[in-house]
Design an enzyme around this catalytic site. Structure first.
Site, mmCIF file in Angstrom:
data_model
loop_
_atom_site.group_PDB
_atom_site.id
_atom_site.type_symbol
_atom_site.label_atom_id
_atom_site.label_comp_id
_atom_site.label_asym_id
_atom_site.label_seq_id
_atom_site.Cartn_x
_atom_site.Cartn_y
_atom_site.Cartn_z
ATOM 1 N N GLU A 109 0.855 -1.191 0.000
ATOM 2 C CA GLU A 109 0.000 0.000 0.000
ATOM 3 C C GLU A 109 0.889 1.238 0.000
ATOM 4 O O GLU A 109 1.800 1.345 0.824
ATOM 5 C CB GLU A 109 -0.908 -0.017 1.230
ATOM 6 N N ASP A 140 5.504 1.794 -3.270
ATOM 7 C CA ASP A 140 4.866 1.824 -4.578
ATOM 8 C C ASP A 140 4.635 0.406 -5.094
ATOM 9 O O ASP A 140 5.584 -0.349 -5.325
ATOM 10 C CB ASP A 140 5.766 2.609 -5.534
ATOM 11 N N ASP A 159 -6.287 -4.017 -5.510
ATOM 12 C CA ASP A 159 -7.370 -3.377 -4.760
ATOM 13 C C ASP A 159 -7.075 -1.879 -4.712
ATOM 14 O O ASP A 159 -6.652 -1.332 -3.701
ATOM 15 C CB ASP A 159 -7.439 -3.983 -3.352
#
Length: 282
Positions: A109, A140, A159
């Site tokens: 994330e 990243d 996601d």
């Protein structure tokens, strides 16, 4: 939140909007990447927004998180190593870790503050964060996949937020090519793909990019998501070297964990393609 006590997200390009009645704003911060706000609503529980867009609510998040995880995990025959790109609220991570056969999950994330805020305001979504199989990385995701060893993962779940800003690169052929390399021979990638009603052109572009990155089979699954644009959402799935057939239906029926939306019937029905989208994808 307006003076009347409503949070409203406008979908200006579609001439529509959604509003939730709010009791209070309980958190407001600007991370290095985005504006994070938390509201307590009257009927949808806690609400997180990022840059003014709904990300997650207590009331309906289970549909999204279950459909981002279980269809792929019950399609793969032996999902042991999973990569989640994004997913900062950790709800998808929680669902993935319900599968006992999963041995290792990397969640990558970009914005650590999203996860830390979720741990405070959505503790039930973060219940699996301390699972020894879970490995949280705040960096990243595009770079992570580019640097991954070939054949590192069985499943990659993207996601992500909408395809704007830092997330735009998560929808491109170059990223999918790196995912193809990072997956094992029977590997599966699945990524959120917005609203079929509002964003059919994006879904078509994802199909083309995935095929351009040499994925053999591509399909889109559909599910309701009442707080996202149009109330109808999707995830697009692709398999590296095989078709997406082979749903482990018996394993799904015999699963040792509870779900609130996903089941074997939903799995099979979710792959049905509406006629207008079928024609768009031709």
């Amino acid at each position: 939140m307006d003076k009347a006590g409503w949070y409203t997200e406008e979908w200006a390009d579609q001439g529509s909007a959604i509003s939730l009645r709010v009791k209070d704003k309980v958190h407001d911060e600007r991370s290095p990447y985005q504006h994070i706000e938390i509201y307590e609503t009257e009927t949808f529980g806690t609400l997180m927004t990022l840059d003014g867009l709904v990300m997650v609510t207590d009331r309906d998040n289970f549909v999204y998180h279950e459909m981002m995880s279980h269809p792929a995990l019950f399609t793969h025959q032996a999902p042991r190593r999973v990569l989640i790109i994004g997913g900062g609220d950790c709800g998808t991570l929680r669902e993935v870790l319900k599968h006992d056969e999963v041995e290792h999950v990397d969640q990558v994330e970009l914005d650590e503050r999203v996860t830390r805020v979720a741990e405070r305001f959505f503790p039930e979504l973060c219940a699996a964060n301390d699972d020894p199989r879970a490995h949280l990385h705040f960096q990243d995701g595009i770079r992570w996949v580019a640097d991954a060893e070939p054949g590192s993962y069985d499943i990659i779940i993207v996601d992500s937020t909408d395809p704007i800003g830092p997330a735009a690169g998560l929808f491109g052929q170059a990223f999918y090519a790196d995912c193809h390399r990072a997956l094992r021979a029977d590997g599966i990638i699945v990524g959120q793909s917005e609203s079929p009603l509002f964003h059919a052109s994006l879904i078509k572009a994802m199909h083309e990019a995935l095929r351009g990155a040499n994925f053999l089979d591509v399909a889109t699954v559909h599910f309701p998501q009442c707080t996202y644009p149009s109330g109808w959402w999707s995830a697009t799935m692709a398999r590296k070297d095989a078709t997406l057939a082979g749903f482990r239906e018996q394993a799904c029926h015999e699963r040792a964990f509870a779900t609130r939306y996903y089941n074997a019937g939903i799995h099979q029905a979710a792959f049905a393609c509406p006629e207008f989208l079928f024609k768009t994808l031709l």
